[in-house]
Design a protein around this motif. Sequence first.
Motif: not given
Lengths: 217, 392
Positions: A161-163, A186-187, A149-152, A81-83
């Motif tokens: 949820x993206x933190x 992207x979020x 890359x980290x975002x992908x 659930x978390x990126x």
Amino acid sequence: MIRVQGLEFRYQRSDFVLRVAELEIADHERVAIVGPSGSGKTTLLNLFAGISTPDRGTVQTAAERVSSMPDSARRRFRVQQVGLVFQEFELLDYLSVFDNILLPYFLSSALRLDDAVRTRARSLATDVEIADKLARNVAKLSQGERQRVALCRALLPRPRLVLADEPTGNLDPSNKHRVVDLLLENAQAAGATLVAVTHDAEVAERFDRVLDMAALQ
Amino acid sequence: MQGSLYLAWRYVRHHWIKTTILVGSITLIIFLPLGVRVLILQSARHLTARAEATPLLVGMRGSPLELALNSLYFGTESPEALPYSDVDALDSMGLALPIPLYTRFRAQGYPIVGTSLDYFAFRDLAVSRGGMFAMLGECVLGARVAEQIGVGPGDAVISSPESVFDIAGVYPLKMRVAGVLAFSDSPDDDAIFVDLKTAWVIGGFGHGHQDLAEASAASGVLRRDSTSITANAAVVQYNEITPDNIASFHFHGDVGSFPVTAIIAVPPDQRSSTILRGRFEESSGVAQIVVPSDVMDELLGTVLTVQTFVLAAVVVLGMGTLATAGLVFGLSLRVRQRELMTMTKIGASPASIRWLVVSEMVVVSAAGVALAFLLTALTASFGPPVIRAVFL
């Protein structure tokens, strides 16, 4: 949605205490958290993600009461659930770009790696313009490319949820704007709630809402 | 689990220098004791098999080991020679079949073994191509010699002079190859066999030259009287024995005084063997008789004692290497704390992290173990011939 009530957290052998009486972040909201160094921004992100658990109070993230889950459930929740986007990207220099994007799938049995996931990883890489570098070793990429890359990697499991912890901290101005655009776009495209910690007022202004740590405590 | 194994593989492959050092260390820890053990056991098996197939050896008094190694493996160190009359003496005792050996000379690095036809029957050697030597100056090649120098029946090999600076010494003899022996997986594969008399010709005890009585040889005559002709240095000596010149070959002196380096004695039964040994032991003569298997057992006893010390040293070395490998792994984990923490934050369980680290150890250890067993297998296959070639 993230809901925090009566939260209190202290590190062992430290005088620092993080207290948040009440906080709510709505679904799909894009929030920037600002504040001086040592004010507890990263700690708050860790509490949202279930990496740390509060001494008192509750943290509810994406309809799950993270603060009262057992360890294994929090790990499963986190990977599904978390990126997470880290300040220094935290890519593995012995893997290719493609393998770094797929990393969560190598680490947890809660995610299943199949052709659909690989296709989505390529699609994400195309979106952030690194599709031609998938076979390359991450050590050979520029800072901006590494951040993409980290975002992908964070977005691949379709997190709710993206933190992002200081996602632009190590970037030059042109890359900084590019990465913020990517994060926000992207979020939103992924339908995820985005919470980013930043020192940069210019970056913070791009978000729907800015939370000041001083005001929260 | 599959993902952890994949990550482990990528990690060890990326850090290939560290991986190579660790794999090399693990390989050595396993291979050194195992390889030494296998090498000694295989060499011992080869040594004792040949020795046990040779009942008794007679040679000049001296080192029994030197006598056995030279007679069984045709080593480069020749023991002092016996007179051929000892072969006749042994034969006249009627207690054993004597098979003479004269192993002083070499051709292209391979030993020339002067012997009798009995040797081939005794060693159960068969000719695979051509035929057995039948004429003075002919030879039969061991299988590996023929293969290595690329000659066969009808070709020729030339014996090596013992010293290129000694013009009065042993002259090269061009020998016609009569046949090639079948492969026997023994030192016979690496030898060139000739009749004992051919070996004596190489040694200069016999020779062939122009007939000095003929007018065409006048320039080679130093002095001529009614009873004898004395040749000078201009006389043409033959370095090859052919049907045309074989009649001119002759020996000077008493054949009984000509040398042999050893005699294989093949008694018909245990009783004859015991009597024969008793006679030699009671004799105050210059010859000795040895039981090759006893000599080899004594040698192996010494080797096994040395092996024990070598293995003890290897175990200590192995423990040190293992500790170093453990330290490298430990330090590597400390350096990777941040990476492992990131994995934990993303959602990896402690068990996954442990499995990842264990997988790396398993990949490295498996490679080390596989390499060690491969080297041990190679040692088992190629070690004994190498040991034989280098030390015997």
